[in-house]
Design a protein around this motif. Sequence first.
Motif, PDB file in Angstrom:
ATOM      1  N   THR A  58       0.825  -1.208   0.000  1.00  0.00           N
ATOM      2  CA  THR A  58       0.000   0.000   0.000  1.00  0.00           C
ATOM      3  C   THR A  58       0.856   1.253   0.000  1.00  0.00           C
ATOM      4  O   THR A  58       0.618   2.187  -0.771  1.00  0.00           O
ATOM      5  N   SER A  61       2.874   1.618  -3.302  1.00  0.00           N
ATOM      6  CA  SER A  61       2.018   1.899  -4.456  1.00  0.00           C
ATOM      7  C   SER A  61       1.642   3.377  -4.545  1.00  0.00           C
ATOM      8  O   SER A  61       1.329   3.880  -5.622  1.00  0.00           O
ATOM      9  N   LYS A  62       1.693   4.101  -3.409  1.00  0.00           N
ATOM     10  CA  LYS A  62       1.432   5.547  -3.444  1.00  0.00           C
ATOM     11  C   LYS A  62       2.363   6.230  -4.430  1.00  0.00           C
ATOM     12  O   LYS A  62       1.967   7.113  -5.190  1.00  0.00           O
ATOM     13  N   ALA A  64       4.432   4.501  -6.672  1.00  0.00           N
ATOM     14  CA  ALA A  64       4.468   3.805  -7.962  1.00  0.00           C
ATOM     15  C   ALA A  64       3.433   4.395  -8.916  1.00  0.00           C
ATOM     16  O   ALA A  64       3.675   4.513 -10.122  1.00  0.00           O
ATOM     17  N   ARG A  65       2.270   4.800  -8.371  1.00  0.00           N
ATOM     18  CA  ARG A  65       1.198   5.338  -9.206  1.00  0.00           C
ATOM     19  C   ARG A  65       1.576   6.657  -9.865  1.00  0.00           C
ATOM     20  O   ARG A  65       1.029   7.019 -10.915  1.00  0.00           O
ATOM     21  N   ILE A  66       2.485   7.387  -9.233  1.00  0.00           N
ATOM     22  CA  ILE A  66       2.871   8.686  -9.797  1.00  0.00           C
ATOM     23  C   ILE A  66       4.350   8.699 -10.178  1.00  0.00           C
ATOM     24  O   ILE A  66       4.998   9.747 -10.218  1.00  0.00           O
ATOM     25  N   SER A  67       4.888   7.524 -10.494  1.00  0.00           N
ATOM     26  CA  SER A  67       6.318   7.405 -10.785  1.00  0.00           C
ATOM     27  C   SER A  67       6.739   8.194 -12.016  1.00  0.00           C
ATOM     28  O   SER A  67       7.893   8.609 -12.125  1.00  0.00           O
ATOM     29  N   GLU A 143       8.484   0.446 -10.596  1.00  0.00           N
ATOM     30  CA  GLU A 143       8.148   1.583 -11.462  1.00  0.00           C
ATOM     31  C   GLU A 143       9.105   2.745 -11.244  1.00  0.00           C
ATOM     32  O   GLU A 143       9.482   3.446 -12.196  1.00  0.00           O
TER      33      GLU A 143
END
Length: 305
Positions: A58, A61-62, A64-67, A143
Amino acid sequence: MYGRWLQKWGSRVCYSGPRGLRVRYSTQGDTNGQSVTNDQSSQSVTGSVAKCQSVTETEVSKFARISDSWWDPRGPFKYLHTMNAPRIQFIRSRILDLQRSHNSRLSDLNKLRAVDVGCGGGLASESLARLGIHVVGVDAAEENISMARVHQQRDPMLVNLEYRHATAEQLVEQREEFDVVVSLEVIEHVTSAFEFVRSLVRLARPGGLVVVSTMNRTVVSWLVDVIVPEYVMGSVPRGTHDVAKFVPPHELREMLDACGAETVDVQGLVLDPIRNVCNLVPRDFGLVRNVGVQANYILAARKKL
Protein backbone atom coordinates in the motif's frame (compact mmCIF):
# COMPACT_ATOMS: atom_id res chain seq x y z
CA MET A 1 -6.43 22.18 20.23
CA TYR A 2 -2.92 21.46 18.93
CA GLY A 3 -1.93 19.90 22.23
CA ARG A 4 -4.83 17.44 22.03
CA TRP A 5 -3.92 16.68 18.40
CA LEU A 6 -0.30 15.93 19.28
CA GLN A 7 -1.35 13.81 22.24
CA LYS A 8 -3.73 11.82 20.05
CA TRP A 9 -1.21 11.16 17.27
CA GLY A 10 1.84 10.90 19.49
CA SER A 11 0.28 8.10 21.49
CA ARG A 12 0.19 5.99 18.33
CA VAL A 13 3.88 6.35 17.58
CA CYS A 14 6.21 3.51 18.37
CA TYR A 15 9.12 1.68 16.81
CA SER A 16 10.54 -1.78 17.11
CA GLY A 17 13.45 -1.55 19.49
CA PRO A 18 16.28 -3.95 20.26
CA ARG A 19 15.38 -7.63 20.58
CA GLY A 20 12.04 -7.13 18.85
CA LEU A 21 10.44 -4.99 21.57
CA ARG A 22 8.21 -2.16 20.49
CA VAL A 23 9.08 1.04 22.30
CA ARG A 24 6.44 3.74 22.60
CA TYR A 25 7.28 7.42 22.90
CA SER A 26 5.24 10.36 24.05
CA THR A 27 5.28 13.65 22.12
CA GLN A 28 7.10 15.25 25.04
CA GLY A 29 10.15 13.10 24.29
CA ASP A 30 9.87 10.61 27.15
CA THR A 31 12.77 8.35 26.30
CA ASN A 32 11.83 5.74 28.86
CA GLY A 33 8.70 4.72 27.05
CA GLN A 34 7.06 1.41 27.73
CA SER A 35 7.51 -2.08 26.38
CA VAL A 36 4.63 -3.74 24.64
CA THR A 37 4.33 -6.95 22.66
CA ASN A 38 6.90 -8.28 20.22
CA ASP A 39 6.69 -6.78 16.77
CA GLN A 40 4.39 -8.78 14.54
CA SER A 41 3.97 -6.17 11.84
CA SER A 42 6.35 -7.53 9.23
CA GLN A 43 4.72 -8.94 6.15
CA SER A 44 5.53 -10.08 2.66
CA VAL A 45 4.40 -8.09 -0.32
CA THR A 46 4.21 -9.11 -3.92
CA GLY A 47 3.92 -7.64 -7.38
CA SER A 48 6.14 -4.66 -8.16
CA VAL A 49 7.18 -4.30 -4.52
CA ALA A 50 10.50 -5.85 -3.52
CA LYS A 51 10.15 -8.28 -0.62
CA CYS A 52 10.87 -6.48 2.63
CA GLN A 53 9.62 -6.39 6.20
CA SER A 54 9.77 -2.60 6.50
CA VAL A 55 7.54 -1.65 3.55
CA THR A 56 4.01 -2.50 2.53
CA GLU A 57 2.48 -2.73 -0.92
CA THR A 58 0.00 0.00 0.00
CA GLU A 59 2.73 2.46 0.96
CA VAL A 60 4.95 1.74 -2.04
CA SER A 61 2.02 1.90 -4.46
CA LYS A 62 1.43 5.55 -3.44
CA PHE A 63 4.64 6.45 -5.24
CA ALA A 64 4.47 3.81 -7.96
CA ARG A 65 1.20 5.34 -9.21
CA ILE A 66 2.87 8.69 -9.80
CA SER A 67 6.32 7.40 -10.79
CA ASP A 68 6.18 9.17 -14.16
CA SER A 69 6.18 12.51 -12.31
CA TRP A 70 9.50 12.14 -10.51
CA TRP A 71 11.36 14.56 -12.75
CA ASP A 72 8.58 17.13 -13.07
CA PRO A 73 9.72 20.08 -10.90
CA ARG A 74 6.12 21.31 -10.70
CA GLY A 75 4.55 17.90 -10.04
CA PRO A 76 3.83 15.99 -6.82
CA PHE A 77 7.56 15.71 -6.07
CA LYS A 78 8.26 19.42 -6.48
CA TYR A 79 9.35 19.82 -2.85
CA LEU A 80 11.85 16.99 -3.17
CA HIS A 81 13.34 18.90 -6.10
CA THR A 82 13.46 22.00 -3.89
CA MET A 83 15.11 20.12 -1.01
CA ASN A 84 17.61 18.24 -3.16
CA ALA A 85 20.35 20.89 -3.37
CA PRO A 86 20.58 21.58 0.40
CA ARG A 87 20.44 17.85 1.16
CA ILE A 88 23.35 17.13 -1.20
CA GLN A 89 25.23 20.11 0.25
CA PHE A 90 24.81 18.61 3.74
CA ILE A 91 25.96 15.15 2.63
CA ARG A 92 29.03 16.49 0.84
CA SER A 93 29.96 18.62 3.86
CA ARG A 94 29.71 15.66 6.24
CA ILE A 95 31.90 13.56 3.94
CA LEU A 96 34.48 16.35 3.92
CA ASP A 97 34.29 16.53 7.71
CA LEU A 98 35.19 12.86 7.94
CA GLN A 99 37.98 13.39 5.42
CA ARG A 100 39.49 15.93 7.78
CA SER A 101 39.22 13.58 10.73
CA HIS A 102 40.36 9.97 10.85
CA ASN A 103 38.48 8.08 8.16
CA SER A 104 40.97 7.65 5.31
CA ARG A 105 38.45 5.65 3.22
CA LEU A 106 36.57 8.90 2.56
CA SER A 107 39.67 10.80 1.40
CA ASP A 108 38.73 10.62 -2.29
CA LEU A 109 35.14 11.03 -3.52
CA ASN A 110 35.94 9.06 -6.67
CA LYS A 111 36.78 6.03 -4.54
CA LEU A 112 33.62 6.14 -2.48
CA ARG A 113 30.71 3.75 -2.84
CA ALA A 114 27.30 5.01 -1.73
CA VAL A 115 23.78 3.62 -1.64
CA ASP A 116 20.62 5.70 -1.91
CA VAL A 117 17.91 3.66 -0.17
CA GLY A 118 14.43 4.51 -1.40
CA CYS A 119 15.88 6.44 -4.32
CA GLY A 120 12.55 6.98 -6.08
CA GLY A 121 13.18 8.45 -9.52
CA GLY A 122 16.83 9.13 -8.73
CA LEU A 123 16.87 12.82 -7.76
CA ALA A 124 19.52 12.43 -5.06
CA SER A 125 21.24 9.47 -6.73
CA GLU A 126 22.12 11.48 -9.82
CA SER A 127 23.33 14.44 -7.76
CA LEU A 128 25.57 12.21 -5.64
CA ALA A 129 26.95 10.51 -8.74
CA ARG A 130 27.86 13.90 -10.20
CA LEU A 131 30.12 14.42 -7.17
CA GLY A 132 32.17 11.51 -8.50
CA ILE A 133 30.85 8.93 -6.04
CA HIS A 134 29.89 5.47 -7.30
CA VAL A 135 26.19 5.30 -6.41
CA VAL A 136 23.77 2.40 -6.17
CA GLY A 137 20.15 3.56 -6.07
CA VAL A 138 17.61 1.05 -4.74
CA ASP A 139 13.86 1.25 -4.40
CA ALA A 140 11.08 -1.14 -3.43
CA ALA A 141 8.91 0.00 -6.37
CA GLU A 142 9.93 -1.33 -9.76
CA GLU A 143 8.15 1.58 -11.46
CA ASN A 144 10.43 4.07 -9.69
CA ILE A 145 13.55 2.20 -10.77
CA SER A 146 12.34 2.11 -14.37
CA MET A 147 11.80 5.87 -14.37
CA ALA A 148 15.21 6.45 -12.76
CA ARG A 149 16.95 4.37 -15.43
CA VAL A 150 15.17 6.22 -18.23
CA HIS A 151 16.27 9.57 -16.86
CA GLN A 152 19.84 8.36 -16.32
CA GLN A 153 20.13 7.59 -20.02
CA ARG A 154 19.82 11.32 -20.76
CA ASP A 155 23.26 11.89 -19.28
CA PRO A 156 25.95 9.56 -20.72
CA MET A 157 28.39 10.79 -18.07
CA LEU A 158 26.52 8.96 -15.29
CA VAL A 159 28.47 5.73 -15.75
CA ASN A 160 29.12 5.59 -11.99
CA LEU A 161 25.40 5.20 -11.21
CA GLU A 162 23.42 1.97 -11.16
CA TYR A 163 19.87 1.19 -10.10
CA ARG A 164 18.42 -1.95 -8.54
CA HIS A 165 14.89 -3.00 -7.71
CA ALA A 166 15.68 -3.96 -4.12
CA THR A 167 15.36 -2.96 -0.47
CA ALA A 168 17.86 -2.23 2.28
CA GLU A 169 17.10 -5.58 3.88
CA GLN A 170 17.86 -7.42 0.67
CA LEU A 171 21.20 -5.65 0.32
CA VAL A 172 22.03 -6.66 3.88
CA GLU A 173 21.24 -10.28 3.01
CA GLN A 174 23.61 -9.94 0.05
CA ARG A 175 26.29 -8.65 2.45
CA GLU A 176 26.73 -5.39 0.59
CA GLU A 177 28.74 -2.62 2.28
CA PHE A 178 29.06 1.07 1.46
CA ASP A 179 31.12 4.06 2.56
CA VAL A 180 28.02 6.27 2.54
CA VAL A 181 24.43 5.17 3.19
CA VAL A 182 21.72 7.69 2.35
CA SER A 183 17.97 7.51 2.84
CA LEU A 184 16.03 10.71 2.24
CA GLU A 185 12.36 11.17 3.14
CA VAL A 186 11.83 7.42 3.37
CA ILE A 187 11.76 6.43 7.04
CA GLU A 188 8.37 8.10 7.58
CA HIS A 189 6.87 5.60 5.11
CA VAL A 190 8.18 2.33 6.58
CA THR A 191 6.39 0.01 8.99
CA SER A 192 9.24 -0.38 11.47
CA ALA A 193 11.55 2.60 11.79
CA PHE A 194 13.97 0.76 14.06
CA GLU A 195 14.36 -2.25 11.76
CA PHE A 196 14.85 0.11 8.83
CA VAL A 197 17.55 2.08 10.67
CA ARG A 198 19.25 -1.15 11.68
CA SER A 199 19.45 -2.18 8.01
CA LEU A 200 20.91 1.20 7.06
CA VAL A 201 23.63 0.92 9.70
CA ARG A 202 24.42 -2.65 8.72
CA LEU A 203 24.97 -1.47 5.14
CA ALA A 204 27.64 1.00 6.25
CA ARG A 205 31.27 -0.01 6.56
CA PRO A 206 32.85 0.60 9.98
CA GLY A 207 33.56 4.32 10.14
CA GLY A 208 31.13 4.95 7.27
CA LEU A 209 28.50 7.65 7.05
CA VAL A 210 24.74 7.17 7.46
CA VAL A 211 22.53 10.11 6.42
CA VAL A 212 18.78 10.24 7.00
CA SER A 213 16.38 13.09 6.30
CA THR A 214 12.79 13.06 7.47
CA MET A 215 10.14 15.04 9.34
CA ASN A 216 9.82 15.87 13.01
CA ARG A 217 6.54 15.11 14.77
CA THR A 218 5.32 18.60 15.66
CA VAL A 219 2.49 20.99 14.90
CA VAL A 220 4.86 22.87 12.59
CA SER A 221 5.59 19.75 10.50
CA TRP A 222 1.89 18.92 10.41
CA LEU A 223 1.22 22.35 8.90
CA VAL A 224 4.25 22.56 6.60
CA ASP A 225 4.40 18.96 5.38
CA VAL A 226 0.75 17.90 5.43
CA ILE A 227 -1.87 20.63 5.68
CA VAL A 228 -0.37 23.18 3.28
CA PRO A 229 0.95 20.89 0.49
CA GLU A 230 -1.76 18.22 0.66
CA TYR A 231 -4.91 20.14 1.62
CA VAL A 232 -4.33 23.84 0.88
CA MET A 233 -2.17 23.88 -2.25
CA GLY A 234 -2.96 20.37 -3.48
CA SER A 235 0.60 19.99 -4.78
CA VAL A 236 1.06 16.65 -2.99
CA PRO A 237 -1.57 13.85 -3.14
CA ARG A 238 -3.68 13.65 0.01
CA GLY A 239 -2.73 10.81 2.29
CA THR A 240 0.92 10.81 1.22
CA HIS A 241 2.05 11.40 4.80
CA ASP A 242 0.91 9.98 8.12
CA VAL A 243 1.92 12.32 10.95
CA ALA A 244 2.05 9.39 13.36
CA LYS A 245 5.03 8.03 11.40
CA PHE A 246 7.09 11.21 11.60
CA VAL A 247 10.30 10.68 13.59
CA PRO A 248 11.66 13.29 16.03
CA PRO A 249 15.44 13.81 15.94
CA HIS A 250 15.99 12.45 19.44
CA GLU A 251 14.22 9.19 18.56
CA LEU A 252 16.25 8.78 15.38
CA ARG A 253 19.45 9.48 17.31
CA GLU A 254 18.54 6.82 19.87
CA MET A 255 17.76 4.26 17.18
CA LEU A 256 21.07 4.91 15.45
CA ASP A 257 22.96 4.68 18.72
CA ALA A 258 21.27 1.37 19.55
CA CYS A 259 22.34 0.07 16.13
CA GLY A 260 25.96 1.13 16.50
CA ALA A 261 26.13 4.57 14.87
CA GLU A 262 27.00 7.87 16.56
CA THR A 263 25.19 11.02 15.45
CA VAL A 264 27.63 13.71 14.31
CA ASP A 265 25.32 16.45 13.03
CA VAL A 266 21.67 17.45 12.78
CA GLN A 267 20.42 20.42 10.77
CA GLY A 268 17.03 21.73 9.84
CA LEU A 269 15.68 21.82 6.30
CA VAL A 270 13.41 24.84 6.38
CA LEU A 271 10.92 24.42 3.56
CA ASP A 272 8.66 27.24 2.51
CA PRO A 273 5.91 25.49 0.48
CA ILE A 274 4.41 28.81 -0.58
CA ARG A 275 7.58 30.25 -2.15
CA ASN A 276 8.98 26.78 -2.89
CA VAL A 277 12.40 27.39 -1.33
CA CYS A 278 14.44 25.33 1.15
CA ASN A 279 17.46 26.21 3.29
CA LEU A 280 19.73 24.41 5.73
CA VAL A 281 19.62 25.95 9.21
CA PRO A 282 21.28 25.08 12.54
CA ARG A 283 19.35 22.87 14.92
CA ASP A 284 19.63 25.41 17.75
CA PHE A 285 19.46 29.20 17.70
CA GLY A 286 21.34 30.53 20.69
CA LEU A 287 19.72 29.27 23.86
CA VAL A 288 16.62 28.12 21.99
CA ARG A 289 17.10 24.40 21.33
CA ASN A 290 15.67 22.43 18.41
CA VAL A 291 13.97 25.44 16.84
CA GLY A 292 15.60 24.71 13.48
CA VAL A 293 14.35 21.12 13.31
CA GLN A 294 10.67 21.68 14.04
CA ALA A 295 9.66 20.36 10.61
CA ASN A 296 12.08 18.79 8.13
CA TYR A 297 15.61 17.90 9.16
CA ILE A 298 18.64 15.92 8.05
CA LEU A 299 20.91 13.90 10.31
CA ALA A 300 24.35 12.34 9.80
CA ALA A 301 25.79 9.52 11.87
CA ARG A 302 29.08 7.62 11.78
CA LYS A 303 29.10 3.87 12.18
CA LYS A 304 31.31 2.92 15.09
CA LEU A 305 34.56 1.14 14.32
